[in-house]
Design a protein around this motif. Structure first.
Motif, short mmCIF file in Angstrom:
data_model
loop_
_atom_site.label_atom_id
_atom_site.label_comp_id
_atom_site.label_asym_id
_atom_site.label_seq_id
_atom_site.Cartn_x
_atom_site.Cartn_y
_atom_site.Cartn_z
N VAL A 117 -13.66 -4.93 25.47
CA VAL A 117 -14.30 -4.01 26.15
C VAL A 117 -15.60 -4.43 26.70
O VAL A 117 -16.14 -4.42 27.71
CB VAL A 117 -14.51 -2.74 25.11
N PHE A 118 -16.57 -5.45 25.77
CA PHE A 118 -17.63 -5.84 26.00
C PHE A 118 -17.58 -6.95 27.20
O PHE A 118 -18.46 -7.00 28.06
CB PHE A 118 -18.22 -6.83 24.67
N HIS A 119 -16.48 -7.72 27.40
CA HIS A 119 -16.23 -8.45 28.63
C HIS A 119 -16.09 -7.60 29.69
O HIS A 119 -16.75 -8.01 30.78
CB HIS A 119 -14.99 -9.38 28.47
N ALA A 143 -17.37 -4.78 30.36
CA ALA A 143 -18.78 -4.26 30.54
C ALA A 143 -19.48 -5.59 31.35
O ALA A 143 -20.42 -5.05 32.22
CB ALA A 143 -19.32 -3.56 29.45
N GLY A 144 -19.37 -6.76 30.81
CA GLY A 144 -20.19 -7.72 31.24
C GLY A 144 -19.67 -8.17 32.67
O GLY A 144 -20.70 -8.42 33.61
N CYS A 145 -18.51 -8.01 32.88
CA CYS A 145 -18.01 -8.45 34.21
C CYS A 145 -18.56 -7.37 35.32
O CYS A 145 -18.86 -7.91 36.31
CB CYS A 145 -16.43 -8.60 34.49
N TRP A 146 -18.58 -6.02 34.92
CA TRP A 146 -18.92 -5.15 35.90
C TRP A 146 -20.37 -5.26 35.92
O TRP A 146 -20.84 -4.91 37.05
CB TRP A 146 -18.44 -3.96 35.02
N LEU A 147 -21.31 -5.35 35.02
CA LEU A 147 -22.79 -5.71 35.06
C LEU A 147 -23.05 -6.84 35.94
O LEU A 147 -23.71 -6.71 36.94
CB LEU A 147 -23.31 -5.98 33.61
N LEU A 148 -22.25 -7.81 35.96
CA LEU A 148 -22.28 -9.24 36.88
C LEU A 148 -21.86 -9.08 38.19
O LEU A 148 -22.04 -9.88 38.97
CB LEU A 148 -22.01 -10.35 36.07
N GLN A 149 -21.01 -8.00 38.46
CA GLN A 149 -20.35 -7.85 39.83
C GLN A 149 -19.30 -9.00 39.99
O GLN A 149 -19.61 -9.52 41.00
CB GLN A 149 -21.36 -7.28 40.73
N LEU A 150 -18.52 -9.32 39.00
CA LEU A 150 -17.83 -10.52 39.44
C LEU A 150 -16.49 -10.14 39.99
O LEU A 150 -16.30 -9.05 40.19
CB LEU A 150 -17.39 -11.21 38.06
N PHE A 194 -10.49 -10.76 39.60
CA PHE A 194 -9.68 -11.38 38.80
C PHE A 194 -10.16 -11.95 37.51
O PHE A 194 -9.57 -12.31 36.53
CB PHE A 194 -9.17 -12.73 39.52
N VAL A 195 -11.54 -12.09 37.48
CA VAL A 195 -12.24 -12.41 36.01
C VAL A 195 -11.83 -11.37 34.97
O VAL A 195 -12.07 -11.77 33.79
CB VAL A 195 -13.62 -12.49 36.47
N TYR A 196 -11.70 -10.20 35.36
CA TYR A 196 -11.34 -9.11 34.35
C TYR A 196 -9.91 -9.70 33.53
O TYR A 196 -9.70 -9.17 32.64
CB TYR A 196 -10.93 -7.93 35.17
N LEU A 197 -9.08 -10.33 34.08
CA LEU A 197 -7.97 -10.75 33.56
C LEU A 197 -8.30 -11.56 32.33
O LEU A 197 -7.53 -12.01 31.50
CB LEU A 197 -6.87 -11.44 34.52
#
Length: 150
Positions: free
Chosen positions: A85-87, A89-96, A99-102
């Motif tokens: 979940v923290f990953h 949130a971090g990907c959403w914060l960094l607007q990555l 595919f990085v959500y995988l």
């Protein structure tokens, strides 16, 4: 190497006494603060490598390991879910890239594997004996006397 029943019983009691799942989860929550700092550091750097995204999950797992001493899988699963979940949130914060959500399940696996406590050999043998039912809190250490029917 052979260990006595008393040694294995002491080792089994020790690791069960040390393991505290709620404290381990609290440690994982405490480890989320340095992990958040890593995400902000990645944002300041600009470009990130994908293996760098596994570092916050490892930090969460390390904090959980040294606070709650989890050795079984069941107490470590919430730690992995927290890291995933923290990953996200971090990907959403960094607007990555989506595919990085995988990498979320991979981050959970990293946190679960890093949070496991290293056990000594006698502790591993004691856990094995407890799993087959020959050791545990209800088992007597002293051998039972056989009644002879003469």
């Amino acid at each position: 190497m052979r260990y006595s029943i008393e040694e294995m019983q002491d080792a089994y009691d020790e690791i069960n006494r040390k393991e505290r799942p709620l404290v381990a989860f609290g440690g994982a929550l405490g480890g989320a603060l340095p992990a958040a700092a890593l995400y902000f550091l990645f944002a300041q750097i600009g470009g990130i490598f994908l293996p760098m995204l596994l570092m916050p999950a490892a930090v969460i797992g390390i904090f959980a390991r040294y606070t709650g001493f989890p050795y079984r899988l069941k107490p470590r699963i919430p730690i992995g879910i927290l890291a995933m979940v923290f990953h996200f949130a971090g990907c959403w914060l960094l607007q990555l890239n989506p595919f990085v959500y995988l990498l979320g399940p991979v981050c959970a696996g990293v946190a679960i594997s890093v949070s496991k406590v290293k056990l000594s050999r006698v502790q591993e043998f004691a856990i094995g004996r407890a799993e087959i039912g020959k050791l545990g809190p209800n088992k007597s250490i002293q051998p039972t006397a056989k009644a002879s029917a003469d």
